[in-house]
Design a protein around this motif. Structure first.
Motif, PDB file in Angstrom:
ATOM      1  N   HIS A  45       0.838  -1.203   0.000  1.00  0.00           N
ATOM      2  CA  HIS A  45       0.000   0.000   0.000  1.00  0.00           C
ATOM      3  C   HIS A  45       0.871   1.249   0.000  1.00  0.00           C
ATOM      4  O   HIS A  45       0.600   2.219  -0.702  1.00  0.00           O
TER       5      HIS A  45
ATOM      6  N   GLU B 202     -16.429  -6.494  16.771  1.00  0.00           N
ATOM      7  CA  GLU B 202     -17.730  -7.187  16.950  1.00  0.00           C
ATOM      8  C   GLU B 202     -18.849  -6.225  16.578  1.00  0.00           C
ATOM      9  O   GLU B 202     -19.698  -6.509  15.790  1.00  0.00           O
TER      10      GLU B 202
ATOM     11  N   ALA C  79     -11.967 -15.933  -1.932  1.00  0.00           N
ATOM     12  CA  ALA C  79     -12.739 -16.625  -0.905  1.00  0.00           C
ATOM     13  C   ALA C  79     -12.615 -18.144  -1.032  1.00  0.00           C
ATOM     14  O   ALA C  79     -12.948 -18.879  -0.111  1.00  0.00           O
TER      15      ALA C  79
ATOM     16  N   TYR D 152     -16.228 -16.553   2.446  1.00  0.00           N
ATOM     17  CA  TYR D 152     -17.302 -15.561   2.482  1.00  0.00           C
ATOM     18  C   TYR D 152     -16.994 -14.456   1.499  1.00  0.00           C
ATOM     19  O   TYR D 152     -15.867 -13.972   1.414  1.00  0.00           O
ATOM     20  N   MET D 153     -17.997 -14.091   0.750  1.00  0.00           N
ATOM     21  CA  MET D 153     -17.833 -12.999  -0.198  1.00  0.00           C
ATOM     22  C   MET D 153     -18.858 -11.932   0.150  1.00  0.00           C
ATOM     23  O   MET D 153     -20.041 -12.110  -0.078  1.00  0.00           O
ATOM     24  N   PRO D 154     -18.389 -10.820   0.729  1.00  0.00           N
ATOM     25  CA  PRO D 154     -19.332  -9.768   1.132  1.00  0.00           C
ATOM     26  C   PRO D 154     -19.990  -9.123  -0.074  1.00  0.00           C
ATOM     27  O   PRO D 154     -19.509  -9.250  -1.200  1.00  0.00           O
TER      28      PRO D 154
ATOM     29  N   LEU E 145     -12.111 -10.331   8.364  1.00  0.00           N
ATOM     30  CA  LEU E 145     -12.674 -10.919   9.574  1.00  0.00           C
ATOM     31  C   LEU E 145     -13.108 -12.364   9.405  1.00  0.00           C
ATOM     32  O   LEU E 145     -13.274 -13.077  10.378  1.00  0.00           O
ATOM     33  N   VAL E 146     -13.303 -12.798   8.160  1.00  0.00           N
ATOM     34  CA  VAL E 146     -13.660 -14.204   7.969  1.00  0.00           C
ATOM     35  C   VAL E 146     -12.418 -15.061   7.737  1.00  0.00           C
ATOM     36  O   VAL E 146     -12.520 -16.241   7.439  1.00  0.00           O
TER      37      VAL E 146
ATOM     38  N   GLN F  92     -13.156   1.292   3.532  1.00  0.00           N
ATOM     39  CA  GLN F  92     -13.302   0.611   2.244  1.00  0.00           C
ATOM     40  C   GLN F  92     -13.864  -0.794   2.411  1.00  0.00           C
ATOM     41  O   GLN F  92     -13.885  -1.580   1.484  1.00  0.00           O
ATOM     42  N   ASN F  93     -14.279  -1.083   3.622  1.00  0.00           N
ATOM     43  CA  ASN F  93     -14.952  -2.338   3.933  1.00  0.00           C
ATOM     44  C   ASN F  93     -14.099  -3.581   3.699  1.00  0.00           C
ATOM     45  O   ASN F  93     -14.602  -4.692   3.624  1.00  0.00           O
ATOM     46  N   THR F  94     -12.793  -3.404   3.553  1.00  0.00           N
ATOM     47  CA  THR F  94     -11.938  -4.575   3.377  1.00  0.00           C
ATOM     48  C   THR F  94     -11.842  -5.367   4.674  1.00  0.00           C
ATOM     49  O   THR F  94     -11.481  -6.532   4.673  1.00  0.00           O
ATOM     50  N   ILE F  95     -12.205  -4.726   5.772  1.00  0.00           N
ATOM     51  CA  ILE F  95     -12.158  -5.382   7.076  1.00  0.00           C
ATOM     52  C   ILE F  95     -13.109  -6.590   7.095  1.00  0.00           C
ATOM     53  O   ILE F  95     -12.822  -7.598   7.717  1.00  0.00           O
ATOM     54  N   GLU F  96     -14.219  -6.475   6.352  1.00  0.00           N
ATOM     55  CA  GLU F  96     -15.209  -7.550   6.380  1.00  0.00           C
ATOM     56  C   GLU F  96     -14.618  -8.852   5.843  1.00  0.00           C
ATOM     57  O   GLU F  96     -14.883  -9.926   6.347  1.00  0.00           O
ATOM     58  N   GLN F  97     -13.792  -8.695   4.794  1.00  0.00           N
ATOM     59  CA  GLN F  97     -13.168  -9.883   4.222  1.00  0.00           C
ATOM     60  C   GLN F  97     -12.092 -10.433   5.153  1.00  0.00           C
ATOM     61  O   GLN F  97     -11.906 -11.639   5.261  1.00  0.00           O
TER      62      GLN F  97
ATOM     63  N   SER G 264     -14.604  -6.042  -1.300  1.00  0.00           N
ATOM     64  CA  SER G 264     -13.833  -5.907  -0.068  1.00  0.00           C
ATOM     65  C   SER G 264     -12.375  -6.298  -0.239  1.00  0.00           C
ATOM     66  O   SER G 264     -11.726  -6.711   0.701  1.00  0.00           O
ATOM     67  N   LEU G 265     -11.870  -6.202  -1.464  1.00  0.00           N
ATOM     68  CA  LEU G 265     -10.449  -6.482  -1.659  1.00  0.00           C
ATOM     69  C   LEU G 265      -9.709  -5.152  -1.784  1.00  0.00           C
ATOM     70  O   LEU G 265     -10.313  -4.093  -1.756  1.00  0.00           O
ATOM     71  N   TYR G 266      -8.383  -5.238  -1.931  1.00  0.00           N
ATOM     72  CA  TYR G 266      -7.582  -4.018  -1.946  1.00  0.00           C
ATOM     73  C   TYR G 266      -7.466  -3.492  -3.363  1.00  0.00           C
ATOM     74  O   TYR G 266      -6.882  -4.130  -4.233  1.00  0.00           O
TER      75      TYR G 266
ATOM     76  N   LEU H  81     -19.455 -13.519  11.780  1.00  0.00           N
ATOM     77  CA  LEU H  81     -19.079 -12.099  11.800  1.00  0.00           C
ATOM     78  C   LEU H  81     -19.878 -11.357  12.852  1.00  0.00           C
ATOM     79  O   LEU H  81     -19.451 -10.344  13.385  1.00  0.00           O
TER      80      LEU H  81
ATOM     81  N   ARG I 198     -24.043 -13.055   7.839  1.00  0.00           N
ATOM     82  CA  ARG I 198     -23.029 -12.629   8.815  1.00  0.00           C
ATOM     83  C   ARG I 198     -23.124 -13.418  10.105  1.00  0.00           C
ATOM     84  O   ARG I 198     -22.112 -13.620  10.786  1.00  0.00           O
TER      85      ARG I 198
ATOM     86  N   THR J 220     -20.345  -5.834  -0.776  1.00  0.00           N
ATOM     87  CA  THR J 220     -19.549  -4.784  -1.402  1.00  0.00           C
ATOM     88  C   THR J 220     -18.143  -5.321  -1.646  1.00  0.00           C
ATOM     89  O   THR J 220     -17.671  -6.182  -0.920  1.00  0.00           O
TER      90      THR J 220
END
Lengths: 373, 335
Positions: free
Chosen positions: A15, A373, B160, B92-94, A214-215, A207-212, B98-100, B64, B59, B96
């Motif tokens: 980055h 959480e 994923a 899991y594929m959210p 967390l799994v 950017q919501n990358t945290i969601e990916q 969610s990759l960089y 999650l 989720r 939106t």
């Protein structure tokens, strides 16, 4: 565990590399700060422009004026014809002080050995005025000593009297840059790491990358450490940059041990990283994180004693400064660089940082885990 | 598998999630009493309108979120107590992306390979296979931000799938994707199905739901029904007539008043009427409309699709629960 940590650190480095402009700014900013604080924020006087009004025009008066010029504190910018003209220049800011040699100065000096001159100082900037006042007194005294010596035909050293010989330790020329540059290192350590740590974590959420993330099996401690590690490296490079410029350009002496300086800086980083993580847990956007970082940076810089000596403050403000980690860091850095002291002299500060760091980091980690959480 | 029930990879029992909505702190029930069993290798489609609780359900099942009450076991592991272990078994594929975005396709895949501790020759084999699978080989050095929407989705799916999970959860994977990519994406999902991977996918599209082995209809936080597409279509009471009148709005009122008509739904220019006996009702409906001066271009019996079945199933619910709940839901952010 280490593999995942490295995965995150590696990604974070990517980055940083992908954004060369930000990286450029990171390394450019200390140069700007150093230039501003090293040259502009100085209270030392050097070639301060003054005007001379010489009513006397004798060899003696010219000797005094020459002594002022030779001191290098002053620059004889103008020669005034009248007091009104001199007052006008001070008012207009063309000169910061005026030396008025009255008529009869040379005669009085030869006859009685005593004579008076006036030195008018623009007091609107107290720091400069004080310095100019001291410098003028010094020039005058030196002249007096010379006079005594020529009149009595003895050297002043053999004359009776108490000779107070002030010796300034650690910063003998009392240069502000020697005081400022170690301070800038402290600022870099606090400001950069806090800012970039909080931004890096908030970006992940924004950017919501945290969601990916967390799994995946990544644990929050791995995430936090992995993400901050690259910025620790960058912070250290910037510290080295500031040190190098300080030493080779501004001639700041490093009297103490550089490894000790870096080790204790690393100790301080625990605190500033913790603050960064803490900020990231309360910020919803990168913008918010940036504002909060500024909010913590200013009290840190002022209350930490970056610009003004803490000892001169009212007791309650001094008390507050004990809660500012920057205070301890600045004492450590200035101590090592200017005084060359080692751990024995700094143990109180080190102990304080050892308490602050884990405290802030623990608080940050607890909040961080909750926020996930 | 630690599971007693043979073949069940997901077992949810009374899953409920209540959110405190900001700024007033009102409680919103996103998922209510959801019970579900999914067998190994199934493709379960979760359908329902926005705000029905599909994302929250996914989720909850991917650990999650912690449920407010109820339990779920996924791959034989409890989603609360064994959440960490669970993550090795699921992908899991959210919803939106969610990759960089500033990393390339290769770097994104590499990151997740690192995270899952993939190394050695196996790593290269899997990455190459997934790139082929998702037809992204030509874009390996392209940054994710510069991929099309469909390619981004495929890259996300590839990431994923890297650790070869037993169960894949996908949240509206084809929303905002062009029809061709949508079809390609489903081909990939069916390929996974053939490989024995269990797939749980939420979708707003009924045609996609038809391709699932089982469909769960969600509405207002509840799982209304969960069965095969065929069985759900059979749940609709009565038979379906498709009518194409000249004036749909006028015709709707007329048809609704005809005795024996259970329900009327409009689809653009089409009017769908549920009746007890299609053959008997057809001439009566046509006569009623024409008698009222509304021309009928076409009228024929039709097979109910999932869409009709869905609307037919949720309609009694929405009437029963009244307007307050609907309004409450409209304000809810998608969770």
């Amino acid at each position: 565990m280490l593999k995942r940590l490295w995965a995150i650190t590696h990604k974070e480095f990517l980055h940083i590399i992908r954004d060369p402009r930000t990286l450029g700014i990171i390394f450019l900013m200390p140069i700007v700060q150093l230039t501003l604080l090293g040259y502009a924020a100085t209270t030392d006087i050097e070639y301060l422009p003054i005007a001379v009004l010489d009513w006397d025009r004798t060899a003696q008066s010219r000797g005094l004026v020459e002594a002022f010029r030779a001191s290098a504190y002053f620059r004889l910018a103008r020669a005034a014809e009248s007091e009104a003209q001199l007052a006008g220049w001070i008012e207009g800011g063309q000169v910061r002080a005026g030396l008025i040699v009255p008529a009869g100065f040379g005669r009085d000096l030869l006859k009685t050995g005593r004579a008076q001159v006036a030195f008018v100082i623009d007091g609107s900037d107290p720091a400069v005025a004080t310095a100019a006042y001291q410098a003028a007194l010094g020039v005058g005294q030196a002249q007096s000593v010379q006079l005594i010596e020529t009149r009595l035909g003895v050297s002043a050293a053999s004359a009776p009297g108490i000779d107070v010989r002030p010796r300034v330790w650690y910063n003998p020329e009392m240069k502000s840059t020697n005081f400022m540059i170690p301070g800038i290192i402290g600022m870099v350590l606090q400001f950069f790491t806090t800012l970039f740590t909080s931004l890096a974590i908030v970006r992940e959420r924004e950017q919501n990358t945290i969601e990916q993330l967390l799994v995946t099996p990544i644990r929050s401690i791995e995430l936090v450490v992995g993400k901050t590690l690259p910025y620790v490296v960058v912070a250290f490079l910037v510290v080295l940059e500031v040190l190098a410029i300080g030493v080779w350009w501004f001639g700041v002496p490093i009297r103490g041990s550089v490894p000790l300086l870096l080790t204790l800086s690393a100790l301080f980083l625990v605190t500033s990283l913790g603050i960064g993580i803490l900020i990231s847990t309360v910020s919803k956007s990168q913008q918010e994180a940036m504002f909060l970082t500024f909010l913590t940076a200013f009290p840190s810089i002022f209350l930490g004693g970056f610009f003004f000596p803490i000892d001169a403050w009212p007791w309650w403000l001094q008390a507050i400064s004990y809660a500012v980690p920057m205070r301890y860091l600045l004492i450590i850095i200035r101590g090592i660089i200017l005084k060359g002291v080692g751990l024995p002299a700094l143990w109180e500060q080190v102990a304080a940082l050892c308490i602050f760091g884990p405290l802030v980091l623990t608080l940050a980690s607890v909040r961080f885990a909750k926020r996930l959480e | 598998m630690k599971d007693e029930t043979s073949g069940a990879v997901i077992q949810a029992e009374g899953l409920t999630k209540v959110f405190r909505r900001r700024p007033h702190g009102a409680m919103v029930t996103a998922v209510e009493g959801l019970s579900l069993t999914v067998g190994r290798g199934e493709v379960l489609g979760l359908v329902g309108p926005d705000g029905a609780g599909k994302t929250t359900t996914l989720r909850l099942l991917t650990a999650l979120l912690r449920p407010t009450s109820g339990t779920a076991r996924v791959a034989g592991l409890d989603t609360v107590r064994q959440a960490a272990a669970l993550k090795q078994h699921i992908g899991y594929m959210p919803q939106t992306f969610s990759l960089y975005r500033d990393l390339t396709v290769d770097e994104n895949l590499g990151f997740f390979a690192d995270v899952f501790g993939l190394g050695g020759p196996e790593r290269k084999v899997r990455v190459d296979r997934l790139l082929g699978f998702s037809r992204l080989e030509a874009f390996r050095t392209r940054r994710a931000a510069q991929l099309s929407g469909g390619m981004q989705k495929k890259l996300a799916l590839a990431c994923a799938l890297l650790h070869q999970p037993e169960i894949v959860f996908l949240d509206e994977p084809t929303t905002g994707v062009d029809p061709v990519s949508r079809r390609e994406f489903w081909d990939i999902l069916l390929e996974l199905h053939l490989q024995g991977v269990t797939v749980v996918v939420s979708t707003p599209y009924m045609d996609e739901a038809e391709r699932c082995t089982r469909v769960g209809l969600m509405y207002q936080g509840r799982l209304m029904v969960c069965d095969t597409p065929a069985a759900i279509k059979n749940m609709v009471e009565g038979q379906l007539l498709a009518l194409r009148p000249a004036d749909v709005r006028a015709a709707e009122a007329i048809v609704q008043a005809v005795p024996g008509v259970r329900e009327v739904q409009t689809y653009g220019e089409l009017l769908h009427a549920f009746v007890d006996d299609a053959a008997e009702a057809l001439p009566r409906l046509v006569a009623a409309m024409e008698g009222a001066g509304v021309a009928v271009h076409d009228a024929r019996p039709a097979r109910p699709r999932l869409e009709e079945a869905f609307i037919s199933l949720v309609r009694p619910q929405s009437v029963e629960q009244g307007k307050t709940r609907m309004e409450e839901r409209e304000g809810t952010a998608k969770t």
